[in-house]
Design an enzyme around this catalytic site. Structure first.
Site: not given
Ligand code: AMP
Length: 254
Positions: A41, A120, A159, A192, A203
């Site tokens: 994404k 989400r 990644r 990460r 996740r």
């Molecule tokens: P991402 O980079 O979008 O995979 O986000 C990394 C982490 O940030 C996720 O695993 C969550 O811990 C937190 N996070 C980011 N966006 C959200 C969201 N919309 N709702 C809940 N947690 C989020």
């Protein structure tokens, strides 16, 4: 091609304004990207923003940037959110929505946006819908990127990310030109914390639980476009743009 927008307002929130807003695009797109973690994404958001002139708004990027704040700058709520992130768990709706509301101006940005990682949950989707309706800013579409789970895990575990410009690479599928070094800003690439194996499985479970109600939510509103994310990033972006222009043509002839 457009350059990427400066995202200062998104990263800092409040009254911060972006230093550079590039030329207004001919058509303004407001997109939400959905799909499992690791499906690409973030990469698609950057490519789409280059093609469409929109701004890439990632909630995950804001939380990752917060990890570099000094102790005094991190309030207890943010501290809890960062703990959730380290373990691969979702941050609470309340915290995420407060963060997005503090950045409400980014949703009104005249160049449009590509939301990546938000919403989400259905609760977040309902809140986003309310924020956009109040401003009379309809979503153009929600793009759901689809990839089998074994490929998702392979993408996540290989990644590597740049701490400076946030560019994403993959050890085998998209290696940087020099090992461990970002092609764009020469930053030292890192893995990460939430791309470690234990966090990946948490996740994936969190995604499986929240995905289908969210997909239903957008399907019912006629906004969902599914794209196979199996091709190269550039091809996947092209498929997305083709689907978006096809959907726009279908709406204008309806
Ligand atoms: P991402 O980079 O979008 O995979 O986000 C990394 C982490 O940030 C996720 O695993 C969550 O811990 C937190 N996070 C980011 N966006 C959200 C969201 N919309 N709702 C809940 N947690 C989020």
């Amino acid at each position: 091609m457009n350059e990427l927008q400066d995202r200062a307002a998104w990263f800092k929130g409040g009254s911060t304004v972006c230093a550079t807003i590039h030329a207004l695009p001919r058509q303004v797109y407001r997109l939400v990207l959905l799909g499992a973690p690791g499906v690409g994404k973030g990469t698609q958001a950057d490519l789409l923003c280059e093609r469409l002139g929109a701004c890439h708004l990632s909630t995950g990027d804001v939380f990752r940037a917060a990890k570099r704040l000094s102790e005094g700058e991190v309030n207890p709520e943010l501290e809890t959110a960062l703990g959730c992130m380290r373990r691969g768990e979702l941050v609470t709706d309340e915290t995420v929505l407060a963060l997005v509301r503090q950045r409400g101006r980014c949703l009104r940005c005249p160049v449009g946006f590509v939301l990546d990682g938000f919403p989400r949950t259905v609760e977040q989707a309902v809140a986003l819908q309310g924020m956009l309706e109040r401003e009379n800013l309809p979503l153009t579409a929600t793009i759901h990127y689809v990839l089998p789970p074994d490929q998702v895990i392979a993408r996540l575990s290989g990644r590597r990310t740049c701490p400076g410009c946030k560019a994403s690479f993959h050890l085998t599928m998209q290696p940087p030109r020099a090992k461990g070094i970002c092609d764009h800003c020469a930053g030292r690439l890192f893995q990460r914390e939430d791309d470690q194996p234990e966090s990946i499985s948490v996740r994936m479970r969190a995604y499986e639980q929240s995905a289908s109600p969210l997909l239903d939510f957008y399907q019912k509103r006629g906004l969902l476009i599914s794209i196979d994310a199996d091709s190269s990033p550039v091809e996947t972006c092209q498929h997305t743009v083709t689907a978006l222009t096809g959907a726009a043509a279908a709406t204008s002839h309806a």
